[in-house]
Design a protein around this motif. Structure first.
Motif, PDB file in Angstrom:
ATOM      1  N   LEU A 259      -0.073   2.539   0.387  1.00  0.00           N
ATOM      2  CA  LEU A 259      -0.803   1.440   1.008  1.00  0.00           C
ATOM      3  C   LEU A 259      -0.659   0.162   0.189  1.00  0.00           C
ATOM      4  O   LEU A 259      -0.330  -0.903   0.716  1.00  0.00           O
ATOM      5  N   TRP A 260      -0.855   0.272  -1.117  1.00  0.00           N
ATOM      6  CA  TRP A 260      -0.771  -0.920  -1.967  1.00  0.00           C
ATOM      7  C   TRP A 260       0.663  -1.384  -2.146  1.00  0.00           C
ATOM      8  O   TRP A 260       0.912  -2.580  -2.292  1.00  0.00           O
ATOM      9  N   LEU A 261       1.618  -0.463  -2.134  1.00  0.00           N
ATOM     10  CA  LEU A 261       3.028  -0.853  -2.193  1.00  0.00           C
ATOM     11  C   LEU A 261       3.384  -1.734  -1.013  1.00  0.00           C
ATOM     12  O   LEU A 261       4.105  -2.735  -1.149  1.00  0.00           O
ATOM     13  N   ILE A 262       2.884  -1.400   0.149  1.00  0.00           N
ATOM     14  CA  ILE A 262       3.177  -2.187   1.342  1.00  0.00           C
ATOM     15  C   ILE A 262       2.477  -3.541   1.268  1.00  0.00           C
ATOM     16  O   ILE A 262       3.031  -4.571   1.664  1.00  0.00           O
ATOM     17  N   VAL A 263       1.248  -3.572   0.742  1.00  0.00           N
ATOM     18  CA  VAL A 263       0.552  -4.842   0.544  1.00  0.00           C
ATOM     19  C   VAL A 263       1.374  -5.745  -0.384  1.00  0.00           C
ATOM     20  O   VAL A 263       1.566  -6.939  -0.120  1.00  0.00           O
ATOM     21  N   VAL A 264       1.883  -5.176  -1.469  1.00  0.00           N
ATOM     22  CA  VAL A 264       2.703  -5.932  -2.417  1.00  0.00           C
ATOM     23  C   VAL A 264       3.983  -6.425  -1.745  1.00  0.00           C
ATOM     24  O   VAL A 264       4.398  -7.575  -1.919  1.00  0.00           O
ATOM     25  N   LEU A 265       4.612  -5.562  -0.958  1.00  0.00           N
ATOM     26  CA  LEU A 265       5.872  -5.914  -0.304  1.00  0.00           C
ATOM     27  C   LEU A 265       5.687  -7.058   0.679  1.00  0.00           C
ATOM     28  O   LEU A 265       6.450  -8.035   0.669  1.00  0.00           O
ATOM     29  N   VAL A 266       4.670  -6.969   1.529  1.00  0.00           N
ATOM     30  CA  VAL A 266       4.414  -8.020   2.514  1.00  0.00           C
ATOM     31  C   VAL A 266       4.053  -9.327   1.805  1.00  0.00           C
ATOM     32  O   VAL A 266       4.512 -10.410   2.189  1.00  0.00           O
ATOM     33  N   SER A 267       3.254  -9.225   0.751  1.00  0.00           N
ATOM     34  CA  SER A 267       2.878 -10.423  -0.001  1.00  0.00           C
ATOM     35  C   SER A 267       4.094 -11.069  -0.648  1.00  0.00           C
ATOM     36  O   SER A 267       4.220 -12.298  -0.681  1.00  0.00           O
ATOM     37  N   PHE A 268       5.006 -10.244  -1.159  1.00  0.00           N
ATOM     38  CA  PHE A 268       6.205 -10.778  -1.809  1.00  0.00           C
ATOM     39  C   PHE A 268       7.079 -11.541  -0.821  1.00  0.00           C
ATOM     40  O   PHE A 268       7.567 -12.640  -1.128  1.00  0.00           O
ATOM     41  N   VAL A 269       7.299 -10.977   0.364  1.00  0.00           N
ATOM     42  CA  VAL A 269       8.138 -11.648   1.363  1.00  0.00           C
ATOM     43  C   VAL A 269       7.496 -12.978   1.765  1.00  0.00           C
ATOM     44  O   VAL A 269       8.177 -14.013   1.868  1.00  0.00           O
TER      45      VAL A 269
END
Length: 517
Positions: free
Chosen positions: A264-274
């Motif tokens: 869940l947090w990996l996806i939050v980080v990924l979306v935030s990075f993009v």
């Protein structure tokens, strides 16, 4: 010396000279005055490093590299001392030191690394003016956001549990003793103090804690029980696999099984990075850029914010509706390759499976935008000021995480109680909220073995189309009516291309049969 070795040696020295030449050329082009350190010097710096390394390797005396560097450094310092009054910068001197060590590592066989470092050096040295402009636009709160982003990525993320939340609400029941791969019948040896009865639902876990399905108990006597397997990973069920019992509240267990804190947090980080990458691009280019470019890059930051900005602008300047529509379509089209990039990180097989329809929709959107551009009577030389706030903050990250967790639990509950056949309705409704969240939710279901990969791809496309049309209704409510009419046709074409390519590309009959629809 063999001829092959001689050719390799010459190529290494030649590569060292070439990289030194390119770096020296950049330094001379940058320095408007007569440079004291120029192209020939940088070529020699690299060759000195290469020669020192070659001698050290041949004589088995690594101290020769240090000796060569000491001599080189003495010459460099004397040059710096002579020109010390011309400016406080030491960029050229630092570049010279790195050039020396490029020659060293080339002779040690790290040619690709040397080339990559040289490219990186040139990438830092060339855009001096752009870097200065970027520095003038960076604010303290943005640096805090970067620090926070790095903290949650490299400090918090690694320590989060990779198991689903239901594993923390369970207790050991026993282990699998036998499994019938043809019927799905599972035999279980119960722990001494464990109690189960017919109708109970227990969970099967691999040694790393990964959930691979459930067993519905049909018979239990003394320390033995048996039941039917529920899930899509029967091939992974083997003797000695752990069997766990839950709280006995099935609704809560199903919801908790949908959420894995690490993922869940990996996806939050990924979306935030993009999103943050798009925000940085806007900062570098400036907020007042061409309408088309704003739509293109703004789609990375937030296609919704971009759409709202141009919808409001259409009320003030309806004459530019064609260009505004082009920017909105570009922003919406960027979502499709963005989803591909994000899914590729967490579920590469699904990314390959979904690439055709998402690429088709992205290309169609780009073509629709091009048509509007050429039909417009005014060129895209006007500028527009779209105010993008920093897309990364702890509040925004937590908010997206909660929305994503809610959609994960919603889709898991719908799959469990209603069956896979109801997922299109779930995807359409959830897509109105966030395309990233529903896409990752379908990816999670497929990765867990709960739905067929083609069925996951189809519903992911539906969620993306739903999110696209949500922007159309935002324009209807907040923009000029003529802008809405301009967008109807292109958005319909994008949606139709997505549906048709999905129906033609996937075996939905098999997927529906697997879903029980």
């Amino acid at each position: 010396m063999p001829q092959d070795d001689l050719i390799q040696l010459f190529s290494h020295f030649g590569l060292a000279a070439l990289l030194g030449f390119l770096i020296g050329l950049e330094r001379e082009l940058r320095d408007e005055t007569i440079p004291t350190v120029g192209i020939r010097d940088f070529v020699l710096f690299s060759l000195i490093g290469a020669l020192s390394s070659y001698a050290a390797l041949g004589l088995q005396a690594s101290w020769l590299i240090l000796a060569g560097f000491a001599g080189f450094l003495a010459l460099l310092l004397s040059s710096y001392w002579v020109q010390r009054d011309q400016g406080p910068g030491i960029t050229t001197e630092l570049a010279a030191v790195l050039t020396f060590f490029l020659g060293v590592i080339i002779m040690h066989g790290a040619t690709l690394l040397a080339i990559a470092l040289a490219i990186l050096m040139l990438g830092v040295l060339f855009p001096k003016d752009a870097i200065k402009r970027f520095r003038s636009r960076v604010q303290i709160h943005e640096m805090r956001a970067v620090l926070l982003f790095l903290t949650i990525t490299f400090v918090i993320l690694p320590v989060l549990p990779r198991q689903s939340l239901d594993t923390f609400l369970t207790h050991s029941v026993g282990t699998v003793t036998a499994v019938d791969q043809s019927t799905g019948e599972v035999d279980i040896r119960l722990d001494g103090d464990a109690r189960v009865s017919a109708g109970d639902r227990v969970m099967l876990s691999q040694p790393d804690g990964t959930r691979i399905g459930f067993v519905r108990i049909t018979a239990a006597e003394n320390l033995n029980a048996s039941g039917g397997y529920e899930g899509r990973q029967l091939a992974d069920v083997r003797p000695d696999i752990s069997v766990d019992g839950g709280l006995g509240i099935e609704f809560l267990e199903v919801m908790a099984s949908a959420v894995r804190p690490y993922m869940l947090w990996l996806i939050v980080v990924l979306v935030s990075f993009v999103s943050f990458a798009g925000y940085v691009s806007i900062k570098i280019l400036g907020s007042r850029v061409g309408i088309g470019l704003t739509g293109l890059i703004g789609g990375l930051v937030s296609s919704t914010v971009t759409t709202l900005s141009f919808a409001r602008r259409s009320i003030e300047a309806p004459a530019g509706n064609s260009l505004f529509a082009m920017a909105i379509i570009l922003a919406s089209s960027v979502m499709f390759p963005r989803l591909l990039l994000e899914i590729a990180v967490i579920n590469p097989p699904l990314m390959k499976n979904i690439a055709v329809p998402l690429t088709a929709m992205g290309i169609t959107g780009a073509l629709m935008a091009a048509v509007l551009y050429f039909r417009s009577r005014q060129p895209d030389t006007a500028t527009v000021n779209v105010e993008f706030h920093n897309p990364f903050s702890l509040k925004s990250a937590v908010s997206f995480g909660l929305v994503f967790a809610g959609i994960l639990m919603f889709t898991r509950l719908a799959t469990f109680y209603l069956g896979d056949a109801w997922l299109p309705a779930v995807a359409l409704v959830s897509g109105l909220t966030d395309a990233d969240a529903i896409a990752f939710s379908m990816s999670s279901l497929q990765a867990s073995g709960l739905i067929h990969i083609d069925w996951a791809a189809f519903n992911l496309v539906l969620g993306a189309i739903s999110n696209t049309f949500m922007k159309l209704f935002l324009v209807l409510g907040l923009g000029d009516r003529a802008l809405f009419k301009t967008l109807i046709g292109p958005f319909l074409v994008i949606g139709i291309v997505g549906l048709v390519s999905t129906l033609l590309y996937y075996d939905l009959g098999t997927a529906l049969q697997a879903a029980g629809g």
